[in-house]
Design a protein around this motif. Sequence first.
Motif, PDB file in Angstrom:
ATOM      1  N   LYS A 135       0.830  -1.205   0.000  1.00  0.00           N
ATOM      2  CA  LYS A 135       0.000   0.000   0.000  1.00  0.00           C
ATOM      3  C   LYS A 135       0.867   1.258   0.000  1.00  0.00           C
ATOM      4  CE  LYS A 135      -3.564   2.459   2.556  1.00  0.00           C
ATOM      5  NZ  LYS A 135      -4.333   2.571   3.784  1.00  0.00           N
ATOM      6  N   ALA A 136       1.866   1.300   0.876  1.00  0.00           N
ATOM      7  CA  ALA A 136       2.727   2.483   0.982  1.00  0.00           C
ATOM      8  C   ALA A 136       3.508   2.712  -0.309  1.00  0.00           C
ATOM      9  CB  ALA A 136       3.683   2.330   2.166  1.00  0.00           C
ATOM     10  N   THR A 137       4.024   1.643  -0.904  1.00  0.00           N
ATOM     11  CA  THR A 137       4.766   1.780  -2.160  1.00  0.00           C
ATOM     12  C   THR A 137       3.845   2.274  -3.267  1.00  0.00           C
ATOM     13  OG1 THR A 137       6.307   0.007  -1.541  1.00  0.00           O
ATOM     14  CG2 THR A 137       6.145   0.551  -3.883  1.00  0.00           C
ATOM     15  N   HIS A 138       2.699   1.649  -3.384  1.00  0.00           N
ATOM     16  CA  HIS A 138       1.731   2.007  -4.435  1.00  0.00           C
ATOM     17  C   HIS A 138       1.281   3.461  -4.293  1.00  0.00           C
ATOM     18  CE1 HIS A 138      -1.502   1.196  -7.344  1.00  0.00           C
ATOM     19  NE2 HIS A 138      -2.261   1.930  -6.552  1.00  0.00           N
ATOM     20  N   GLU A 139       0.921   3.851  -3.080  1.00  0.00           N
ATOM     21  CA  GLU A 139       0.421   5.215  -2.857  1.00  0.00           C
ATOM     22  C   GLU A 139       1.501   6.270  -3.058  1.00  0.00           C
ATOM     23  OE1 GLU A 139      -1.561   5.122   0.949  1.00  0.00           O
ATOM     24  OE2 GLU A 139      -3.367   4.212   0.052  1.00  0.00           O
ATOM     25  N   ALA A 140       2.781   5.864  -2.950  1.00  0.00           N
ATOM     26  CA  ALA A 140       3.890   6.802  -3.169  1.00  0.00           C
ATOM     27  C   ALA A 140       4.357   6.795  -4.627  1.00  0.00           C
ATOM     28  CB  ALA A 140       5.051   6.471  -2.239  1.00  0.00           C
ATOM     29  N   GLY A 141       3.631   6.086  -5.483  1.00  0.00           N
ATOM     30  CA  GLY A 141       3.935   6.112  -6.909  1.00  0.00           C
ATOM     31  C   GLY A 141       4.843   5.015  -7.412  1.00  0.00           C
ATOM     32  N   GLY A 142       5.195   4.074  -6.554  1.00  0.00           N
ATOM     33  CA  GLY A 142       6.044   2.965  -6.983  1.00  0.00           C
ATOM     34  C   GLY A 142       5.228   1.825  -7.574  1.00  0.00           C
ATOM     35  N   GLN A 143       5.862   1.072  -8.433  1.00  0.00           N
ATOM     36  CA  GLN A 143       5.218  -0.102  -9.014  1.00  0.00           C
ATOM     37  C   GLN A 143       5.282  -1.257  -8.018  1.00  0.00           C
ATOM     38  OE1 GLN A 143       7.240  -2.370 -12.157  1.00  0.00           O
ATOM     39  NE2 GLN A 143       5.346  -2.237 -13.338  1.00  0.00           N
ATOM     40  N   VAL A 144       4.172  -1.999  -7.871  1.00  0.00           N
ATOM     41  CA  VAL A 144       4.095  -3.140  -6.961  1.00  0.00           C
ATOM     42  C   VAL A 144       3.894  -4.401  -7.788  1.00  0.00           C
ATOM     43  CG1 VAL A 144       2.833  -4.203  -5.052  1.00  0.00           C
ATOM     44  CG2 VAL A 144       3.173  -1.713  -5.092  1.00  0.00           C
ATOM     45  N   ILE A 145       4.859  -5.299  -7.684  1.00  0.00           N
ATOM     46  CA  ILE A 145       4.830  -6.566  -8.406  1.00  0.00           C
ATOM     47  C   ILE A 145       4.548  -7.668  -7.396  1.00  0.00           C
ATOM     48  CG2 ILE A 145       6.164  -8.186  -9.826  1.00  0.00           C
ATOM     49  CD1 ILE A 145       7.917  -5.636 -10.583  1.00  0.00           C
ATOM     50  N   GLY A 146       3.417  -8.334  -7.547  1.00  0.00           N
ATOM     51  CA  GLY A 146       3.046  -9.423  -6.651  1.00  0.00           C
ATOM     52  C   GLY A 146       3.334 -10.763  -7.292  1.00  0.00           C
ATOM     53  N   VAL A 147       4.083 -11.607  -6.601  1.00  0.00           N
ATOM     54  CA  VAL A 147       4.376 -12.958  -7.069  1.00  0.00           C
ATOM     55  C   VAL A 147       3.471 -13.880  -6.254  1.00  0.00           C
ATOM     56  CG1 VAL A 147       6.162 -14.674  -7.484  1.00  0.00           C
ATOM     57  CG2 VAL A 147       6.734 -12.236  -7.589  1.00  0.00           C
ATOM     58  N   ILE A 148       2.439 -14.406  -6.915  1.00  0.00           N
ATOM     59  CA  ILE A 148       1.281 -14.952  -6.219  1.00  0.00           C
ATOM     60  C   ILE A 148       1.094 -16.440  -6.514  1.00  0.00           C
ATOM     61  CG2 ILE A 148      -1.204 -14.694  -5.921  1.00  0.00           C
ATOM     62  CD1 ILE A 148      -0.699 -11.755  -7.162  1.00  0.00           C
ATOM     63  N   PRO A 149       1.254 -17.297  -5.501  1.00  0.00           N
ATOM     64  CA  PRO A 149       0.979 -18.720  -5.689  1.00  0.00           C
ATOM     65  C   PRO A 149      -0.518 -18.969  -5.887  1.00  0.00           C
ATOM     66  CG  PRO A 149       2.326 -18.353  -3.733  1.00  0.00           C
ATOM     67  CD  PRO A 149       1.828 -17.019  -4.189  1.00  0.00           C
ATOM     68  N   THR A 150      -0.842 -20.033  -6.582  1.00  0.00           N
ATOM     69  CA  THR A 150      -2.227 -20.398  -6.888  1.00  0.00           C
ATOM     70  C   THR A 150      -3.100 -20.431  -5.642  1.00  0.00           C
ATOM     71  OG1 THR A 150      -1.424 -21.712  -8.745  1.00  0.00           O
ATOM     72  CG2 THR A 150      -3.663 -22.158  -7.997  1.00  0.00           C
ATOM     73  N   ILE A 151      -2.590 -20.966  -4.548  1.00  0.00           N
ATOM     74  CA  ILE A 151      -3.386 -21.093  -3.329  1.00  0.00           C
ATOM     75  C   ILE A 151      -3.806 -19.729  -2.783  1.00  0.00           C
ATOM     76  CG2 ILE A 151      -1.482 -21.197  -1.667  1.00  0.00           C
ATOM     77  CD1 ILE A 151      -3.069 -23.544  -0.333  1.00  0.00           C
ATOM     78  N   ILE A 152      -2.964 -18.724  -2.947  1.00  0.00           N
ATOM     79  CA  ILE A 152      -3.300 -17.352  -2.515  1.00  0.00           C
ATOM     80  C   ILE A 152      -4.368 -16.782  -3.450  1.00  0.00           C
ATOM     81  CG2 ILE A 152      -2.416 -15.002  -2.204  1.00  0.00           C
ATOM     82  CD1 ILE A 152      -1.395 -17.035  -0.092  1.00  0.00           C
TER      83      ILE A 152
END
Length: 176
Positions: free
Chosen positions: A50-67
């Motif tokens: 949230k803090a990175t995104h709101e400050a203008g940074g790109q957020v890359i999520g590496v997401i397993p199927t179970i999540i």
Amino acid sequence: MRICVFCSANADIDSDFFRMTEELGRWIGENGHSLVYGGVNQGLMECVAKATHEAGGQVIGVIPTIIEQSGRISPYVDVEMFCDNLSDRKQLMQDQADVFIALPGGIGTLDEVFTIAASATIGYHSKKIILYNMKGFWNSLQALLDDLQSKGFTRKDWHHQILIANSPDDLRQLLN
């Protein structure tokens, strides 16, 4: 720079950890860096995203199927990278990131730190691995690593593989 952050998905922890994590996320975004992390919408993971995104940074999520299947993907993820399991997740994070920071966390965070450190030890990469020692959180791990080293169970001084940041200033210096 793509900064991978390993940290807790638990919410019921010391509020100072959230404050310091938010500060790191803001710094990542404000300085034009990208966050690579596990994509979860809970605990310190959600806080840094949230803090990175709101400050203008790109957020890359590496997401397993179970999540993905459980609906726990953060709404602050800008780029979703889906994978089958935690082993795949760690490999994708290692491939995507330029540097790794471990915030307070549990077994999953330890697994991530040691997988990345072991990969560096045998030559797969030479990327920095930093323990952000918020409020002395990593002191006991440092003592364990010192003990392993004193008994000859590390190939060389573990400080060559894993760096310690005891303050935001330490962390920023190590990232430069």
